[in-house]
Design an enzyme around this catalytic site. Structure first.
Site, PDB file in Angstrom:
ATOM      1  N   GLU A 182     -11.629 -24.070 -28.122  1.00 48.95           N
ATOM      2  CA  GLU A 182     -12.409 -24.774 -29.136  1.00 48.95           C
ATOM      3  C   GLU A 182     -11.594 -25.893 -29.755  1.00 48.95           C
ATOM      4  O   GLU A 182     -12.123 -26.970 -30.071  1.00 48.95           O
ATOM      5  CB  GLU A 182     -12.865 -23.786 -30.222  1.00 48.95           C
ATOM      6  CG  GLU A 182     -13.818 -24.378 -31.269  1.00 48.95           C
ATOM      7  CD  GLU A 182     -13.128 -25.006 -32.460  1.00 48.95           C
ATOM      8  OE1 GLU A 182     -13.808 -25.620 -33.298  1.00 48.95           O
ATOM      9  OE2 GLU A 182     -11.879 -24.894 -32.583  1.00 48.95           O
ATOM     10  N   ASP A 211     -16.595 -19.632 -38.016  1.00 46.58           N
ATOM     11  CA  ASP A 211     -15.327 -20.332 -37.802  1.00 46.58           C
ATOM     12  C   ASP A 211     -14.698 -20.587 -39.167  1.00 46.58           C
ATOM     13  O   ASP A 211     -15.158 -21.443 -39.915  1.00 46.58           O
ATOM     14  CB  ASP A 211     -15.605 -21.653 -37.073  1.00 46.58           C
ATOM     15  CG  ASP A 211     -14.337 -22.373 -36.657  1.00 46.58           C
ATOM     16  OD1 ASP A 211     -13.240 -21.929 -37.032  1.00 46.58           O
ATOM     17  OD2 ASP A 211     -14.437 -23.398 -35.954  1.00 46.58           O
TER      18      ASP A 211
END
Length: 328
Positions: A182, A211
């Protein structure tokens, strides 16, 4: 969470080649229980919300300690292409396998290194209607990434384990994901989404992204990409007397973006990164105004001491609330 500027540069340079497979469709749900002759059962969604468990923050923190230990033993990070990332994935996979999930490790290549996504399916439920919760598992190379994003990864893991402990039999199918690379521009999640057929994308009822949910100077931010999903999280925090704000700092910077870009409804939570907390926000949530939500964002000090237990606890409970509510 990936840095916006660096992500754009890196995305242009990233070459992703397929070396994995799409997750297989699993078994259908068990037959629904018969209604009691004594009277009508509660509405499924209401019953599910009432039954949503309290996620023990001690369990979430225990997973974070394991991720910290893995980073410490592997040059201080859990980054893509580094041994600490694969060890992190193996730790989570072992927990899920033992809990009865069907796990799939999907491989991809980025920057000349092999990356991995981990997908875990809970048997049962309508596989034409998938409730999907995910988080990125990689850190930057500068540090262990305990808030970014051990926090989301550990909370999603503990919620999945709570599903197993409860023997949950949801109406919809439950899927959980941990994404690689990511920090290089949502490479793993984009690879997963691109590997799905149009028909399989359409089966995803909702994708929920987590996140950074334990920032040390936290805010309580809710994604506003989909009204239905936004309302679920706002309703939860309202019951706790915790005010929320719309999440804007991470727009397009985390793994919900590839799902949203192909039309999947997305939602999620965020506790703040490098943006400075305002005086009004400090009055609302506590903490320190004029200071970043996470002063250790993408730094070596993003360790187990860089997590606010209250934010981690509340957000972990919110994840469970959403999973129970949306899958009923």
């Amino acid at each position: 969470m990936s840095s916006s500027g660096r992500s754009l540069i890196r995305r242009a340079a990233i070459s992703v080649t397929a070396a994995g497979a799409v997750v297989a469709t699993l078994a259908t749900a068990a037959p629904a229980a018969q209604l009691s002759p004594a009277g009508p059962a509660p509405a499924p969604a209401a019953a599910a919300v009432l039954a949503a468990p309290d996620i023990p923050v001690a369990n979430v923190k225990a997973h974070l300690s394991q991720l910290q230990s893995i980073a410490t033993a592997n040059s201080g990070n859990r980054a893509h292409g580094r041994p600490g990332y694969k060890a992190s994935l193996d730790y989570i996979k072992a927990k899920l396998d033992a809990a009865g999930f069907t796990t799939t490790v999907q491989q991809f290549t980025s920057g000349g290194a092999t990356g991995y996504n981990l997908i875990a399916d809970w048997p049962g439920g309508d596989t034409d209607n998938v409730v999907f919760a995910g988080s990125h598992l990689d850190s930057v190379t500068a540090g262990p990434g305990i808030n970014d994003n051990g926090s989301g990864s550990a909370a999603v893991l503990e919620t999945a384990l709570a599903v197993s402990r409860a023997g949950l039999q949801p109406t919809k199918h439950l899927r959980f994901g941990w994404w690689g690379a990511e920090e290089l521009g949502m490479v793993g999640s984009r690879y997963y989404v691109n590997s799905l057929s149009t028909a399989n994308r359409a089966k995803i009822d909702s994708y929920l992204n987590f996140d950074m949910i334990g920032s040390p100077n936290p805010g309580y931010f809710v994604y506003d990409d989909d009204t239905r999903l936004e309302s679920v999280f706002k309703d939860f925090f309202a019951t706790k007397g915790v005010p929320t704000e719309i999440e804007t700092e991470g727009d397009g910077r985390s793994d919900h973006a590839p799902f949203k870009n192909v039309g999947v409804p997305v939602g999620g939570l965020f506790s703040g990164a490098e943006t400075t907390k305002t005086a009004a926000q400090a009055q609302k949530w506590g903490g320190t105004s004029g200071q970043a939500f996470d002063r250790c964002y993408h730094r070596s000090c993003d360790t187990t001491t860089n997590v606010n237990d209250t934010a981690l606890d509340r957000n972990s409970d919110a994840i469970a609330y959403a999973i129970w509510a949306l899958s009923s």
